[in-house]
Structure formats: structure tokens, C-alpha cells
Design a protein around this motif. Structure first.
Motif, PDB file in Angstrom:
ATOM      1  N   ASN A  59       0.775  -1.327  -0.102  1.00  0.00           N
ATOM      2  CA  ASN A  59       0.016  -0.069  -0.078  1.00  0.00           C
ATOM      3  C   ASN A  59       0.763   1.133  -0.072  1.00  0.00           C
ATOM      4  OD1 ASN A  59      -2.771   1.258   0.235  1.00  0.00           O
ATOM      5  ND2 ASN A  59      -2.137   1.946   2.264  1.00  0.00           N
ATOM      6  N   ASP A  60       0.962   1.768  -1.184  1.00  0.00           N
ATOM      7  CA  ASP A  60       2.062   2.895  -1.563  1.00  0.00           C
ATOM      8  C   ASP A  60       1.400   4.156  -1.453  1.00  0.00           C
ATOM      9  OD1 ASP A  60       3.946   4.715  -2.277  1.00  0.00           O
ATOM     10  OD2 ASP A  60       4.513   3.582  -4.065  1.00  0.00           O
ATOM     11  N   SER A  61       1.475   4.773  -0.176  1.00  0.00           N
ATOM     12  CA  SER A  61       0.966   6.270  -0.113  1.00  0.00           C
ATOM     13  C   SER A  61       1.850   7.279   0.156  1.00  0.00           C
ATOM     14  CB  SER A  61       0.086   6.397   1.014  1.00  0.00           C
ATOM     15  OG  SER A  61       0.657   6.205   2.107  1.00  0.00           O
ATOM     16  N   SER A  62       3.005   7.088  -0.803  1.00  0.00           N
ATOM     17  CA  SER A  62       4.230   7.990  -0.516  1.00  0.00           C
ATOM     18  C   SER A  62       3.929   9.240  -1.422  1.00  0.00           C
ATOM     19  CB  SER A  62       5.368   7.332  -1.134  1.00  0.00           C
ATOM     20  OG  SER A  62       5.382   6.872  -2.383  1.00  0.00           O
ATOM     21  N   ARG A  86     -11.049 -10.637   2.343  1.00  0.00           N
ATOM     22  CA  ARG A  86     -10.765 -11.044   1.017  1.00  0.00           C
ATOM     23  C   ARG A  86      -9.447 -11.696   0.649  1.00  0.00           C
ATOM     24  NH1 ARG A  86     -14.539  -6.980   1.060  1.00  0.00           N
ATOM     25  NH2 ARG A  86     -15.805  -6.520  -0.712  1.00  0.00           N
ATOM     26  N   GLY A  87      -8.879 -12.058   1.981  1.00  0.00           N
ATOM     27  CA  GLY A  87      -7.675 -13.006   2.008  1.00  0.00           C
ATOM     28  C   GLY A  87      -6.266 -12.271   2.183  1.00  0.00           C
ATOM     29  N   ILE A  88      -6.324 -10.824   2.193  1.00  0.00           N
ATOM     30  CA  ILE A  88      -4.952 -10.120   2.588  1.00  0.00           C
ATOM     31  C   ILE A  88      -4.643 -10.601   4.089  1.00  0.00           C
ATOM     32  CG2 ILE A  88      -3.898  -7.952   3.075  1.00  0.00           C
ATOM     33  CD1 ILE A  88      -4.694  -8.613   0.073  1.00  0.00           C
ATOM     34  N   ARG A  89      -3.360 -11.086   4.117  1.00  0.00           N
ATOM     35  CA  ARG A  89      -2.777 -11.348   5.551  1.00  0.00           C
ATOM     36  C   ARG A  89      -1.857 -10.417   5.973  1.00  0.00           C
ATOM     37  NH1 ARG A  89       0.630 -15.045   5.451  1.00  0.00           N
ATOM     38  NH2 ARG A  89       1.056 -15.370   3.166  1.00  0.00           N
ATOM     39  N   ALA A  90      -1.200  -9.778   5.092  1.00  0.00           N
ATOM     40  CA  ALA A  90      -0.083  -8.819   5.365  1.00  0.00           C
ATOM     41  C   ALA A  90      -0.259  -7.591   4.725  1.00  0.00           C
ATOM     42  CB  ALA A  90       1.449  -9.561   5.321  1.00  0.00           C
ATOM     43  N   ALA A  91       0.332  -6.496   5.041  1.00  0.00           N
ATOM     44  CA  ALA A  91       0.328  -5.238   4.264  1.00  0.00           C
ATOM     45  C   ALA A  91       1.343  -4.411   4.709  1.00  0.00           C
ATOM     46  CB  ALA A  91      -1.098  -4.712   4.454  1.00  0.00           C
ATOM     47  N   ALA A  92       2.411  -4.001   3.679  1.00  0.00           N
ATOM     48  CA  ALA A  92       3.451  -3.072   3.823  1.00  0.00           C
ATOM     49  C   ALA A  92       2.646  -1.736   3.257  1.00  0.00           C
ATOM     50  CB  ALA A  92       4.557  -3.777   3.069  1.00  0.00           C
ATOM     51  N   TRP A  93       2.724  -0.833   4.243  1.00  0.00           N
ATOM     52  CA  TRP A  93       2.401   0.345   4.064  1.00  0.00           C
ATOM     53  C   TRP A  93       3.617   1.323   3.898  1.00  0.00           C
ATOM     54  CZ3 TRP A  93      -2.696   2.098   6.687  1.00  0.00           C
ATOM     55  CH2 TRP A  93      -3.049   3.325   6.152  1.00  0.00           C
ATOM     56  N   ILE A  94       3.840   2.024   2.790  1.00  0.00           N
ATOM     57  CA  ILE A  94       4.550   2.917   2.400  1.00  0.00           C
ATOM     58  C   ILE A  94       4.040   4.315   2.984  1.00  0.00           C
ATOM     59  CG2 ILE A  94       6.102   4.119   0.802  1.00  0.00           C
ATOM     60  CD1 ILE A  94       6.717   1.074   1.041  1.00  0.00           C
ATOM     61  N   ASN A  95       4.621   4.846   3.924  1.00  0.00           N
ATOM     62  CA  ASN A  95       4.322   5.936   4.497  1.00  0.00           C
ATOM     63  C   ASN A  95       4.211   7.307   3.530  1.00  0.00           C
ATOM     64  OD1 ASN A  95       2.967   7.660   6.374  1.00  0.00           O
ATOM     65  ND2 ASN A  95       4.363   6.894   8.024  1.00  0.00           N
ATOM     66  N   SER A 104      -2.308  10.931   9.715  1.00  0.00           N
ATOM     67  CA  SER A 104      -3.310  10.163   9.532  1.00  0.00           C
ATOM     68  C   SER A 104      -3.027   8.455   9.357  1.00  0.00           C
ATOM     69  CB  SER A 104      -4.009  10.363   8.006  1.00  0.00           C
ATOM     70  OG  SER A 104      -4.160  11.860   8.158  1.00  0.00           O
ATOM     71  N   VAL A 105      -1.702   8.074   9.063  1.00  0.00           N
ATOM     72  CA  VAL A 105      -1.357   6.835   8.709  1.00  0.00           C
ATOM     73  C   VAL A 105      -1.273   6.207  10.245  1.00  0.00           C
ATOM     74  CG1 VAL A 105       0.254   5.097   8.036  1.00  0.00           C
ATOM     75  CG2 VAL A 105      -0.657   6.858   6.483  1.00  0.00           C
ATOM     76  N   ALA A 106      -0.496   7.030  10.975  1.00  0.00           N
ATOM     77  CA  ALA A 106      -0.360   6.759  12.467  1.00  0.00           C
ATOM     78  C   ALA A 106      -1.919   6.656  13.169  1.00  0.00           C
ATOM     79  CB  ALA A 106       0.581   7.582  13.048  1.00  0.00           C
ATOM     80  N   SER A 107      -2.658   7.379  12.834  1.00  0.00           N
ATOM     81  CA  SER A 107      -3.751   7.459  13.554  1.00  0.00           C
ATOM     82  C   SER A 107      -4.569   6.208  13.372  1.00  0.00           C
ATOM     83  CB  SER A 107      -4.645   8.503  13.225  1.00  0.00           C
ATOM     84  OG  SER A 107      -4.118   9.764  13.758  1.00  0.00           O
ATOM     85  N   THR A 108      -4.178   5.657  11.913  1.00  0.00           N
ATOM     86  CA  THR A 108      -4.995   4.173  11.609  1.00  0.00           C
ATOM     87  C   THR A 108      -4.435   3.123  12.186  1.00  0.00           C
ATOM     88  OG1 THR A 108      -5.231   5.223   9.486  1.00  0.00           O
ATOM     89  CG2 THR A 108      -5.637   2.932   9.715  1.00  0.00           C
ATOM     90  N   VAL A 115      -5.140  -8.115  10.439  1.00  0.00           N
ATOM     91  CA  VAL A 115      -4.113  -8.198   9.161  1.00  0.00           C
ATOM     92  C   VAL A 115      -2.693  -7.482   9.722  1.00  0.00           C
ATOM     93  CG1 VAL A 115      -3.477  -7.095   6.846  1.00  0.00           C
ATOM     94  CG2 VAL A 115      -5.724  -7.810   7.456  1.00  0.00           C
ATOM     95  N   GLU A 116      -1.849  -8.227   9.429  1.00  0.00           N
ATOM     96  CA  GLU A 116      -0.202  -7.747   9.872  1.00  0.00           C
ATOM     97  C   GLU A 116      -0.073  -6.799   9.072  1.00  0.00           C
ATOM     98  OE1 GLU A 116       4.109  -9.524  10.611  1.00  0.00           O
ATOM     99  OE2 GLU A 116       2.806 -10.702   9.827  1.00  0.00           O
ATOM    100  N   VAL A 117       0.218  -5.464   9.551  1.00  0.00           N
ATOM    101  CA  VAL A 117       0.479  -4.139   8.946  1.00  0.00           C
ATOM    102  C   VAL A 117       1.925  -3.613   9.381  1.00  0.00           C
ATOM    103  CG1 VAL A 117      -0.250  -1.901   8.294  1.00  0.00           C
ATOM    104  CG2 VAL A 117      -1.929  -3.824   8.563  1.00  0.00           C
ATOM    105  N   ARG A 118       2.702  -3.562   8.350  1.00  0.00           N
ATOM    106  CA  ARG A 118       3.983  -2.797   8.883  1.00  0.00           C
ATOM    107  C   ARG A 118       4.311  -1.531   8.113  1.00  0.00           C
ATOM    108  NH1 ARG A 118      10.326  -5.333   9.039  1.00  0.00           N
ATOM    109  NH2 ARG A 118      11.002  -3.482   9.430  1.00  0.00           N
ATOM    110  N   ILE A 119       4.720  -0.360   8.644  1.00  0.00           N
ATOM    111  CA  ILE A 119       4.878   0.935   8.153  1.00  0.00           C
ATOM    112  C   ILE A 119       6.431   1.036   7.786  1.00  0.00           C
ATOM    113  CG2 ILE A 119       4.726   3.199   8.532  1.00  0.00           C
ATOM    114  CD1 ILE A 119       2.117   1.965   8.469  1.00  0.00           C
ATOM    115  N   PHE A 120       6.539   1.275   6.468  1.00  0.00           N
ATOM    116  CA  PHE A 120       7.892   1.686   5.626  1.00  0.00           C
ATOM    117  C   PHE A 120       7.642   3.197   5.652  1.00  0.00           C
ATOM    118  CE2 PHE A 120       7.141  -2.564   5.588  1.00  0.00           C
ATOM    119  CZ  PHE A 120       8.499  -3.182   5.558  1.00  0.00           C
TER     120      PHE A 120
END
Length: 141
Positions: A59-62, A86-95, A104-108, A115-120
Motif C-alpha cells: 500500500n504505497d501512499s508515498s 478477502r484474503g489479505i494477511r499482510a500489508a506493507a504500508w509505504i508512508n 493520518s497513517v499513524a492514527s489508523t 491483518v499484519e501491517v508494517r509501516i515503511f
């Protein structure tokens, strides 16, 4: 980074790409967002991933700017839960580089469950992709 086989959605502000060989979705957000536009974008994503059988999401929100924190609870609780259904187990979120978007990302994050979410950071695209690849289940014989 892989070459994505299928473009599921391509608009000036949101692109969804599918890499079926590793069950990965790449979502690229661009431009200014507020709470209403963030929710609408999430709905578009959900509409386009129904049949992908993907388990991973980049998930690229750069390239996002603006203050959409009023949607952060909904994004964390509703959108991410729907991704999980819908099957998503892990999400890498580009800040984002933009501070209001980063807030906003930090508030989420406190609202995310299931779902395992890691911020980059915005300059860690390769690290985010590598982390997702580490989540690919080993091939079964």
C-alpha cells in the motif's frame, strides 16, 4: 520489484496492480486526500480485488498529501477488516512524505486488527517489498 501482470484500476489518484505469481496487490495512492476521498479510494480497492486471491498488499501512499485522519478509525476497523475477509494477511504500508498524511497513517494503526501491517518510510520501497516476500508461504510439493 516485480513487473505486475494486471492493472485492475488506473486513475489519476489511485492505481491497483496485481502480481498473481506471488499473490500480491500493489496499491499506489497519489494526490490530495481528505476523509471522504480516502474512504472512496478504499471502496474502489475493495471493488477491484474480489477475485484476485491475493494474500499480500503493498500500500504505497508515498505520493499522498492532505489530512484524512477523520477516516483513520474507519480505515483501520472497516477497510482493513474487509481486506482480511478477502484474503489479505499482510500489508506493507509505504508512508507519505507529507506530515498530515503521516499523522493520518499513524492514527489508523491502533484500529487495525486481523491483518499484519508494517509501516515503511517513503524511501523504503525495496525493504517493504522484501518484507512482503518473506510472508509468501513456501511452495508445497
Amino acid at each position: 520489484m516485480p513487473v505486475f501482470d494486471t492493472v485492475l484500476l488506473d486513475t489519476p489518484t489511485l492505481t491497483v496492480l496485481h502480481e498473481p505469481s506471488i499473490q500480491l496487490l500493489r496499491v499506489v495512492w497519489r494526490g490530495q486526500y481528505d476523509a471522504e476521498l480516502a474512504k472512496a479510494g478504499c471502496e474502489q480497492i475493495l471493488d477491484h480485488i474480489c477475485h484476485t486471491r491475493c494474500s499480500l498488499m503493498l500500500n504505497d501512499s508515498s505520493e499522498v498529501y492532505g489530512d484524512w485522519w477523520k477516516a483513520s478509525e474507519w480505515v483501520g476497523q472497516v477497510f482493513v477488516a474487509e481486506l482480511g475477509k478477502r484474503g489479505i494477511r499482510a500489508a506493507a504500508w509505504i508512508n507519505a512524505m507529507d506530515w498530515p498524511s503521516r499523522h493520518s497513517v499513524a492514527s489508523t494503526l491502533p484500529h487495525v486488527q486481523g491483518v499484519e501491517v508494517r509501516i515503511f518510510d517513503f524511501d523504503e520501497q525495496e525493504a517493504a517489498h522484501a518484507w512482503l516476500l518473506s510472508k509468501v508461504p513456501p511452495a508445497t510439493a
